[in-house]
Every structure is written in C-alpha cells, then in structure tokens.
Design a protein around this motif. Sequence first.
Motif, short mmCIF file in Angstrom:
data_model
loop_
_atom_site.label_atom_id
_atom_site.label_comp_id
_atom_site.label_asym_id
_atom_site.label_seq_id
_atom_site.Cartn_x
_atom_site.Cartn_y
_atom_site.Cartn_z
N LEU A 156 0.83 -1.21 0.00
CA LEU A 156 0.00 0.00 0.00
C LEU A 156 0.86 1.25 0.00
O LEU A 156 1.98 1.24 0.51
N PRO A 157 0.31 2.36 -0.50
CA PRO A 157 1.02 3.64 -0.32
C PRO A 157 1.14 3.93 1.17
O PRO A 157 0.30 3.51 1.97
N GLU A 158 2.18 4.64 1.55
CA GLU A 158 2.44 4.88 2.98
C GLU A 158 1.25 5.50 3.70
O GLU A 158 0.94 5.12 4.83
N TYR A 159 0.55 6.42 3.04
CA TYR A 159 -0.58 7.09 3.69
C TYR A 159 -1.75 6.15 3.96
O TYR A 159 -2.64 6.46 4.75
N ASP A 160 -1.78 4.99 3.32
CA ASP A 160 -2.91 4.07 3.45
C ASP A 160 -2.64 2.92 4.42
O ASP A 160 -3.53 2.14 4.74
N ARG A 161 -1.41 2.83 4.91
CA ARG A 161 -1.05 1.69 5.77
C ARG A 161 -1.74 1.75 7.12
O ARG A 161 -2.10 0.70 7.67
N ALA A 162 -1.94 2.94 7.66
CA ALA A 162 -2.61 3.06 8.95
C ALA A 162 -4.05 2.55 8.86
O ALA A 162 -4.56 1.92 9.79
N ARG A 163 -4.70 2.81 7.71
CA ARG A 163 -6.06 2.31 7.51
C ARG A 163 -6.10 0.79 7.55
O ARG A 163 -6.93 0.18 8.21
N ALA A 164 -5.14 0.16 6.86
CA ALA A 164 -5.11 -1.31 6.84
C ALA A 164 -4.82 -1.87 8.23
O ALA A 164 -5.43 -2.85 8.64
N ARG A 165 -3.91 -1.23 8.96
CA ARG A 165 -3.63 -1.68 10.33
C ARG A 165 -4.89 -1.59 11.20
O ARG A 165 -5.18 -2.48 11.99
N GLN A 166 -5.64 -0.50 11.00
CA GLN A 166 -6.87 -0.33 11.77
C GLN A 166 -7.89 -1.39 11.40
O GLN A 166 -8.61 -1.91 12.25
N GLU A 167 -7.96 -1.74 10.11
CA GLU A 167 -8.87 -2.81 9.67
C GLU A 167 -8.48 -4.13 10.33
O GLU A 167 -9.35 -4.89 10.77
N TRP A 168 -7.17 -4.41 10.41
CA TRP A 168 -6.72 -5.63 11.08
C TRP A 168 -7.11 -5.60 12.55
O TRP A 168 -7.50 -6.62 13.11
N THR A 169 -6.99 -4.44 13.18
CA THR A 169 -7.33 -4.32 14.60
C THR A 169 -8.83 -4.49 14.81
O THR A 169 -9.28 -5.25 15.68
N ASP A 170 -9.63 -3.78 14.01
CA ASP A 170 -11.09 -3.76 14.21
C ASP A 170 -11.79 -5.01 13.66
O ASP A 170 -12.72 -5.52 14.29
N HIS A 171 -11.38 -5.46 12.48
CA HIS A 171 -12.12 -6.52 11.78
C HIS A 171 -11.31 -7.80 11.54
O HIS A 171 -11.84 -8.76 11.00
N ARG A 172 -10.00 -7.74 11.86
CA ARG A 172 -9.09 -8.87 11.68
C ARG A 172 -8.87 -9.25 10.22
O ARG A 172 -8.38 -10.33 9.91
#
Length: 199
Positions: A41-57
């Motif tokens: 992912l582009p660097e600016y989008d990585r936090a979103r993916a991490r949050q998805e892993w945290t919230d939805h696995r």
Amino acid sequence: MEPTARPRSAALLPVEGGRDVRVHLGAHRRLASEHWLLSTLPEYDRARARQEWTDHRIALLPMGTLVSAVRLPARLVLAVAGCRGVCGEVDRFLAEALEGGPVICDPNGRRFYALVPASMPATWRAAAEEWQSAEVECLGRNSYLGVPRLDVTEPDVRVGSYWSVPMSSAASLCGPLAVARLIAAGWHEVRGRGDCEEA
C-alpha cells in the motif's frame, strides 16, 4: 605484511537460553511479514489497513505489486486432497502440496488463495487463461484481496477468511510450479469423477 585477522562477530555466537534471555522469533517474523504485506500500500494508506486488522481482523490489500494470488475453488482443492472437508486436514494437505507457501481460506466463498510472486499472472498468462475453465483465477494488478491478520490461523465466523497455511516469513510465497501442479491434479480429479463437484 601480516594478514589482518577478522574480528569474531558476536552475532555469529550461539544464543544460550536462560531466565533473562527471551527469543521471540515467531513474533518478529510475523511483524516483518505484516510490514511486508502493508508495503503493498502507499504509505498514507497503511494506517487504515492496520486499523482494519485491529477492528475486523481482515484488511483489503492490492495484488500485483509485491504479491499476487491464485484463487482456487474449494472443489478443486478437495478433489486432489481426497475430498476431505475437515479444515485441519485440508490445511495440512495444502502446506505439503505447496511446500509451506502461504494460503488464505475463505470458507464462506468456498475458495482458497495461494499467495504467489507478483509476476505470476503475467508470466503464466497462457496457463491462467486455460485455468479459467476450472474456475481458477490469477489476481494481479488492479485486484484486491481481503487478507486476514497474520494471527488468524483458525476458522472464525467473525472474520470469515483465515490463514490455511500461515505466512512463515516476509516474502515467503508459494512457488508457481507447485501451484500449477496442484491445479492440474485437482482439475484432473474433478473431470475424472463427479463426486467432488459439489463438495
């Protein structure tokens, strides 16, 4: 002139276990694999993916940059695995058949996703076109895949997808030839007998 002896590196000495020595190789490999997957992912989008892993696995990641995926219908995998529908048995079969390469299972969609080098959809284009008749698809550029958090290694109704064969380390992928052999064997079994068609 005397040759200079190289100093002995402490990194090469064995690590001895003890109360004060903690080695978390599995955790480090998992963290390295997470970073590697997120680098798709582009660097600016990585936090979103991490949050998805945290919230939805599970997080939506693009295919075709560092990694691609080959979508395998469950009936094809079950046919070559001997129609064993028990998750653990199928997972062990895939680990052996794909030489430990990572595989994601989507039990709701009745599909498996073998993670392969990003170049596979292009380099195996002719084979991929033939595989379409077996409902196999190569997911490369302009494709996205729901990738479970790396510790989701068992079926979980809250997540859906899980790691049938976990990623052992960053950039450790299924070999294209092993995937091609699995597809050929599965398709041969499916066409040869009709009992696994609805499995």
